[in-house]
Design an enzyme around this catalytic site. Sequence first.
Site, PDB file in Angstrom:
ATOM      1  N   GLU A 177      -0.889  -9.218  -0.375  1.00 18.89           N
ATOM      2  CA  GLU A 177      -2.354  -9.521  -0.064  1.00 18.89           C
ATOM      3  C   GLU A 177      -3.234  -9.274  -1.250  1.00 18.89           C
ATOM      4  O   GLU A 177      -4.020 -10.294  -1.468  1.00 18.89           O
ATOM      5  CB  GLU A 177      -2.839  -8.389   0.904  1.00 18.89           C
ATOM      6  N   ALA A 209       0.775  -1.147   0.112  1.00 23.38           N
ATOM      7  CA  ALA A 209       0.123  -0.007   0.017  1.00 23.38           C
ATOM      8  C   ALA A 209       0.896   1.124   0.088  1.00 23.38           C
ATOM      9  O   ALA A 209       2.063   1.183   0.329  1.00 23.38           O
ATOM     10  CB  ALA A 209      -0.903   0.076   1.099  1.00 23.38           C
ATOM     11  N   GLU A 234       4.751  -5.041   7.399  1.00 26.31           N
ATOM     12  CA  GLU A 234       3.825  -3.813   7.840  1.00 26.31           C
ATOM     13  C   GLU A 234       4.406  -3.612   9.420  1.00 26.31           C
ATOM     14  O   GLU A 234       4.318  -2.472   9.762  1.00 26.31           O
ATOM     15  CB  GLU A 234       2.412  -4.353   7.964  1.00 26.31           C
TER      16      GLU A 234
HETATM   17  N1  CO8 Z   1       4.680   2.911  -0.774  1.00 34.01           N
HETATM   18  C1  CO8 Z   1       4.833   4.197  -1.422  1.00 34.01           C
HETATM   19  N2  CO8 Z   1       5.876   4.342  -2.408  1.00 34.01           N
HETATM   20  C2  CO8 Z   1       6.742   3.343  -2.308  1.00 34.01           C
HETATM   21  C3  CO8 Z   1       6.481   2.081  -2.033  1.00 34.01           C
HETATM   22  C4  CO8 Z   1       5.197   1.966  -1.188  1.00 34.01           C
HETATM   23  N3  CO8 Z   1       4.866   0.877  -0.479  1.00 34.01           N
HETATM   24  N4  CO8 Z   1       7.310   0.979  -2.117  1.00 34.01           N
HETATM   25  C5  CO8 Z   1       8.361   1.797  -3.024  1.00 34.01           C
HETATM   26  N5  CO8 Z   1       7.784   3.056  -3.056  1.00 34.01           N
HETATM   27  C6  CO8 Z   1       8.419   4.195  -3.854  1.00 34.01           C
HETATM   28  C7  CO8 Z   1       9.774   4.742  -3.376  1.00 34.01           C
HETATM   29  O1  CO8 Z   1       9.379   5.836  -2.311  1.00 34.01           O
HETATM   30  C8  CO8 Z   1      10.460   5.404  -4.415  1.00 34.01           C
HETATM   31  O2  CO8 Z   1       9.970   6.527  -4.829  1.00 34.01           O
HETATM   32  P1  CO8 Z   1      10.721   7.766  -5.057  1.00 34.01           P
HETATM   33  O3  CO8 Z   1      11.800   7.410  -6.287  1.00 34.01           O
HETATM   34  O4  CO8 Z   1      10.009   8.979  -5.620  1.00 34.01           O
HETATM   35  O5  CO8 Z   1      11.504   7.997  -3.847  1.00 34.01           O
HETATM   36  C9  CO8 Z   1      10.232   4.352  -5.458  1.00 34.01           C
HETATM   37  O6  CO8 Z   1       9.118   3.637  -5.291  1.00 34.01           O
HETATM   38  C10 CO8 Z   1      11.200   3.282  -5.790  1.00 34.01           C
HETATM   39  O7  CO8 Z   1      11.396   2.672  -4.675  1.00 34.01           O
HETATM   40  P2  CO8 Z   1      12.817   2.537  -3.871  1.00 34.01           P
HETATM   41  O8  CO8 Z   1      13.729   3.380  -4.309  1.00 34.01           O
HETATM   42  O9  CO8 Z   1      12.801   2.310  -2.479  1.00 34.01           O
HETATM   43  O10 CO8 Z   1      13.531   1.182  -4.588  1.00 34.01           O
HETATM   44  P3  CO8 Z   1      14.377   0.154  -3.889  1.00 34.01           P
HETATM   45  O11 CO8 Z   1      14.847  -0.737  -4.923  1.00 34.01           O
HETATM   46  O12 CO8 Z   1      15.570   0.820  -3.080  1.00 34.01           O
HETATM   47  O13 CO8 Z   1      13.651  -0.761  -2.577  1.00 34.01           O
HETATM   48  C11 CO8 Z   1      11.858  -1.855  -1.971  1.00 34.01           C
HETATM   49  C12 CO8 Z   1      12.625  -1.576  -3.067  1.00 34.01           C
HETATM   50  C13 CO8 Z   1      12.604  -2.706  -0.887  1.00 34.01           C
HETATM   51  C14 CO8 Z   1      10.548  -2.499  -2.313  1.00 34.01           C
HETATM   52  C15 CO8 Z   1      11.593  -0.453  -0.965  1.00 34.01           C
HETATM   53  O14 CO8 Z   1      10.889   0.191  -2.009  1.00 34.01           O
HETATM   54  C16 CO8 Z   1      10.351  -0.674   0.096  1.00 34.01           C
HETATM   55  O15 CO8 Z   1      10.904  -1.121   1.215  1.00 34.01           O
HETATM   56  N6  CO8 Z   1       9.258  -0.328  -0.144  1.00 34.01           N
HETATM   57  C17 CO8 Z   1       8.230  -0.565   0.766  1.00 34.01           C
HETATM   58  C18 CO8 Z   1       7.724  -2.161   1.143  1.00 34.01           C
HETATM   59  C19 CO8 Z   1       6.871  -2.153   2.367  1.00 34.01           C
HETATM   60  O16 CO8 Z   1       6.979  -1.844   3.336  1.00 34.01           O
HETATM   61  N7  CO8 Z   1       5.528  -2.443   1.666  1.00 34.01           N
HETATM   62  C20 CO8 Z   1       4.520  -2.599   2.695  1.00 34.01           C
HETATM   63  C21 CO8 Z   1       3.599  -1.258   2.632  1.00 34.01           C
HETATM   64  S1  CO8 Z   1       2.647  -1.422   3.920  1.00 34.01           S
HETATM   65  C22 CO8 Z   1       1.272  -2.049   3.403  1.00 34.01           C
HETATM   66  O17 CO8 Z   1       1.242  -2.771   2.520  1.00 34.01           O
HETATM   67  C23 CO8 Z   1       0.018  -2.339   4.389  1.00 34.01           C
HETATM   68  C24 CO8 Z   1      -1.157  -2.933   3.712  1.00 34.01           C
HETATM   69  C25 CO8 Z   1      -2.407  -2.695   4.436  1.00 34.01           C
HETATM   70  C26 CO8 Z   1      -2.853  -1.327   4.469  1.00 34.01           C
HETATM   71  C27 CO8 Z   1      -4.081  -0.985   5.428  1.00 34.01           C
HETATM   72  C28 CO8 Z   1      -4.297   0.401   5.695  1.00 34.01           C
HETATM   73  C29 CO8 Z   1      -5.393   0.544   6.574  1.00 34.01           C
END
Ligand code: CO8
Length: 268
Positions: free
Chosen positions: A121, A73, A141
């Site tokens: 999910e 998300a 998460e």
């Molecule tokens: N949300 C928003 N932006 C994201 C996300 C995300 N989940 N994942 C990646 N991005 C963005 C980065 O911010 C980045 O943007 P920008 O270039 O503008 O800075 C771009 O995508 C590229 O990402 P990275 O530079 O971080 O790429 P890397 O190769 O260095 O890393 C990763 C890749 C490891 C996947 C890293 O991006 C990461 O850790 N992402 C987050 C993963 C995560 O924690 N996902 C779970 C999120 S929480 C969730 O899904 C909850 C679901 C239920 C919600 C219920 C709400 C009520």
Amino acid sequence: MFITANYETITFEVKDYIGYLTINREKKLNALNSQVLSELKDLLSHLINEDKGSSVKGVIMTGSGEKAFIAGADIAEMQDMTVEEARVFGALGQEVTLLFEMLPMPIIACVNGFALGGGCEMAMACDFIYATESAVFGQPEVKLGLIPGFGGTQRLSRIVGRHRAKEIIYTGRNVSSDEAQKIGLAIKVFASKEELIAGAEKTFSYILKVSPNAVKLSKKAMNSGNDLTITEGLSHELDQFSAVFSSEDMKEGTTAFVEKRAPNFTGN
Ligand code: CO8
């Protein structure tokens, strides 16, 4: 066929009875913001309402680019949400997962790269998961002070077992494609994205030969039975089993067998 041209964050293209659904936010690793979820809800609702007469007999879902299926998300959008806003956002994500399960045709999640949080999910709400070797699954998460909110606390246990799901969710650790296959989260793994999509197309080449009505009712019986006791589940199966006897496909399939010819299924 409904209009898909207005979607900005997803694409949907139909070719040879297969709908190719792609999450289209490659620069944000296909993260799910409210717009993606709303567009998914709209598309899936159309597919459910069209059902009979639809030119779509199966769906392949993937993420744009090579790096991610869906990296979760949208964390930036969630950052400042109030409790009420989080409830609306969570409910929308959950609704989308239920719509995947209600689709009358099978949907295969083709996981190319990261399927984290909401991405894992969404994949779990599809009928089954194929992945590339580079795929990375997980429910990270807890690392953000969140908990899975689009069904992860419920579906991961049902797929891999409760204790394994707890270990994955409590640690927030990554699950490689190899491990995902061993624990039954992904059922086939392919070397490249191209081979992944070709693998799903091959599976559909078998599914498209059988009765669409029978596949639809099998899916309905299996999904509805998931949460029930065996006795209640068998009762649901009996409902769907007897219902196929009113279908043209059933008459055609059994008659074709007796007449020693190939069946010609229409989905009715
Ligand atoms: N949300 C928003 N932006 C994201 C996300 C995300 N989940 N994942 C990646 N991005 C963005 C980065 O911010 C980045 O943007 P920008 O270039 O503008 O800075 C771009 O995508 C590229 O990402 P990275 O530079 O971080 O790429 P890397 O190769 O260095 O890393 C990763 C890749 C490891 C996947 C890293 O991006 C990461 O850790 N992402 C987050 C993963 C995560 O924690 N996902 C779970 C999120 S929480 C969730 O899904 C909850 C679901 C239920 C919600 C219920 C709400 C009520």
